[in-house]
Design a protein around this motif. Structure first.
Motif, PDB file in Angstrom:
ATOM      1  N   ILE A   3       0.834  -1.225  -0.014  1.00 30.59           N
ATOM      2  CA  ILE A   3       0.066  -0.098  -0.054  1.00 30.59           C
ATOM      3  C   ILE A   3       0.752   1.286  -0.020  1.00 30.59           C
ATOM      4  O   ILE A   3       1.781   1.155   0.844  1.00 30.59           O
ATOM      5  CB  ILE A   3      -0.873   0.127   1.299  1.00 30.59           C
ATOM      6  N   ALA A   4       0.531   2.301  -0.943  1.00 29.35           N
ATOM      7  CA  ALA A   4       1.332   3.561  -0.995  1.00 29.35           C
ATOM      8  C   ALA A   4       0.632   4.504   0.311  1.00 29.35           C
ATOM      9  O   ALA A   4      -0.722   4.595   0.343  1.00 29.35           O
ATOM     10  CB  ALA A   4       1.106   4.154  -2.302  1.00 29.35           C
ATOM     11  N   ILE A   5       1.463   4.843   0.999  1.00 26.24           N
ATOM     12  CA  ILE A   5       1.022   6.060   2.048  1.00 26.24           C
ATOM     13  C   ILE A   5       1.439   7.226   1.514  1.00 26.24           C
ATOM     14  O   ILE A   5       2.503   7.516   1.171  1.00 26.24           O
ATOM     15  CB  ILE A   5       1.773   5.692   3.379  1.00 26.24           C
ATOM     16  N   LYS A   6       0.548   8.323   1.250  1.00 30.38           N
ATOM     17  CA  LYS A   6       0.674   9.252   0.714  1.00 30.38           C
ATOM     18  C   LYS A   6       0.507  10.479   1.469  1.00 30.38           C
ATOM     19  O   LYS A   6      -0.117  10.397   2.725  1.00 30.38           O
ATOM     20  CB  LYS A   6      -0.460   9.557  -0.506  1.00 30.38           C
ATOM     21  N   MET A   7       0.863  11.813   1.297  1.00 33.59           N
ATOM     22  CA  MET A   7       0.895  12.975   2.067  1.00 33.59           C
ATOM     23  C   MET A   7      -0.422  13.223   1.919  1.00 33.59           C
ATOM     24  O   MET A   7      -1.189  13.340   1.042  1.00 33.59           O
ATOM     25  CB  MET A   7       1.646  14.161   1.364  1.00 33.59           C
TER      26      MET A   7
END
Length: 432
Positions: A3-7
């Motif tokens: 999973i990409a953790i985004k700003m």
């Protein structure tokens, strides 16, 4: 699948922020609701919570990195059952392959088509001090600021918060230690290109302090205000004796409840009621439209370490002055700790800025867009004043309204100042 953790966008207007501090490291397991990082917006430092469960496989944006765009990938999370060692960092516009890069390199050559370019990483600040064996120091933003001011070495402080987190009380109880060498210099660093005229020191000893995100935003917004908003200023002198007498009587009555009114609390109510009485000033200019508001939400200027913030007293005209006082103490306290939620300082229909406590007699405040007016309050002082056709001594203050002339005509601004003056000089209307 990783999973990409985004700003995150921590406020409706946030476009970028500073990744102030990671509270997790590679290999840590997180669950929904765990605090992973502290994000500095233009107004406050806020905590970023996890929304998924898994293990931190990669941290792509180092703490201290400024100008991180909302939506940019800052870390990669391995889901339950995945081995973080087998996960590559997720790139913008793509997903991580299942195998490690080294394994991919040993496979058949890839087609000649060039991969999508990754965005250039923003400049990273120096990593946070380590407590031991590379572990990061976990501390609240307020604790870090106090430690920097007092010269306290956080690596020598034992945290009493959750998971050993260092909080304000831990720093205040610690003995001051020499602070790490700062990036400030007594002379400008050599540079290949000549510095602009305003940045040259001409041999004068100085320190170069990097601007905070808040200070940059203040500089940008107020410059835009003075360049784009045609200001008109209207000043009135207001006799304060009746207001001070009423305040004293109210405080005596409210003392058992632990409430102590300030002059500013009463002025907030006076401005709100004036805006309702003169609705032509409770407006905002919006291009080809004029926004007219049915209630007065007053933004109150509060000075904090990094600059200025304006927490909002909603519907101040309908609230009792005791409620305004209690609310302002809470808002101002949390503003100085950087704990205001975005909706508590973004918005407002008009502003009030009081510099009387500094002895400032009179000043002209800059309008805070998109608002169309701000009231600047000077110090109350003993002055010669004509009362009943006789020259006497009275406590008088000067109040100056700054108005956006695109939205508010001078005559309407004058009516607002007249209504404000009358309410302050006959203050029983503030408690009616």
């Amino acid at each position: 699948m990783p999973i990409a953790i985004k700003m995150p966008a921590l406020s409706p207007t946030m476009e970028e922020g500073t990744l102030a501090n990671w509270l997790v490291k590679v290999g840590d397991k997180v669950s929904a609701g765990d605090i992973m990082a502290e994000i500095e917006t233009d107004k406050a430092t806020m905590e970023f919570e996890a929304v998924d469960e898994g293990t931190i496989a990669h941290i792509q944006v180092e703490e201290g990195t400024e100008g991180v765009k909302v939506g940019a990938i800052i870390a990669t999370l391995a889901e339950e059952g995945e081995d973080p060692a087998d996960i590559d960092p997720i790139t913008e516009g793509g997903s991580a392959p299942a195998a490690k890069k080294e394994e991919a390199a040993e496979s058949a050559p890839a087609p000649k088509a060039s991969p999508a370019p990754s965005p250039a990483p923003a400049p990273a600040a120096s990593p946070a001090p380590s407590a031991a064996d590379g572990d990061r120091i976990i501390a609240s933003p307020l604790a870090r600021r106090i430690a920097e001011q007092k010269g306290v070495d956080l690596s020598a402080v034992k945290g009493s918060g959750p998971n050993g987190r260092i909080v304000k009380g831990d720093v205040e109880a610690a003995e001051a230690a020499p602070a790490p060498a700062s990036e400030k210099t007594s002379a400008p660093a050599p540079t290949a290109a000549p510095a602009p005229v305003e940045a040259q020191d001409f041999g004068i000893p100085h320190e170069a302090e990097k601007l905070s995100g808040m200070r940059k935003t203040i500089a940008r917004r107020l410059t835009e205000s003075k360049q784009q908003v045609p200001h008109i200023y209207l000043t009135v002198d207001i006799r304060l004796d009746a207001l001070l007498k009423l305040r004293s009587e109210l405080n005596a009555a409210l003392e058992p409840q632990g409430i102590k009114l300030s002059v500013n609390d009463l002025l907030i109510k006076a401005l709100a009621k004036s805006l309702i009485a003169v609705p032509e000033c409770n407006v905002q200019f919006a291009g080809d439209k004029l926004l007219k508001f049915s209630r007065a939400d007053i933004s109150v200027a509060v000075s904090i370490d990094n600059g200025l913030i304006t927490p909002i007293v909603e519907d101040a005209g309908a609230k009792a002055v005791s409620s305004i006082s209690t609310e302002m103490k809470d808002l101002a306290g949390r503003a100085r700790e950087g704990k205001l939620a975005p909706e508590e300082y973004q918005g407002g229909t008009a502003s009030l800025s009081n510099m009387g406590m500094f002895g400032i007699k009179q000043f002209e405040a800059v309008i805070n867009p998109p608002q169309a007016m701000i009231m600047a309050i000077g110090a109350g002082e003993k002055r010669p004043y004509v009362i009943d056709d006789a020259l006497q001594i009275a406590t008088v203050m000067s109040a100056t309204g700054s108005f956006d002339h695109r939205a508010i005509d001078g005559a309407d601004g004058a009516r607002l100042m007249k209504a404000f003056k009358e309410l302050v000089e006959a203050p029983l209307g503030l408690v009616a």
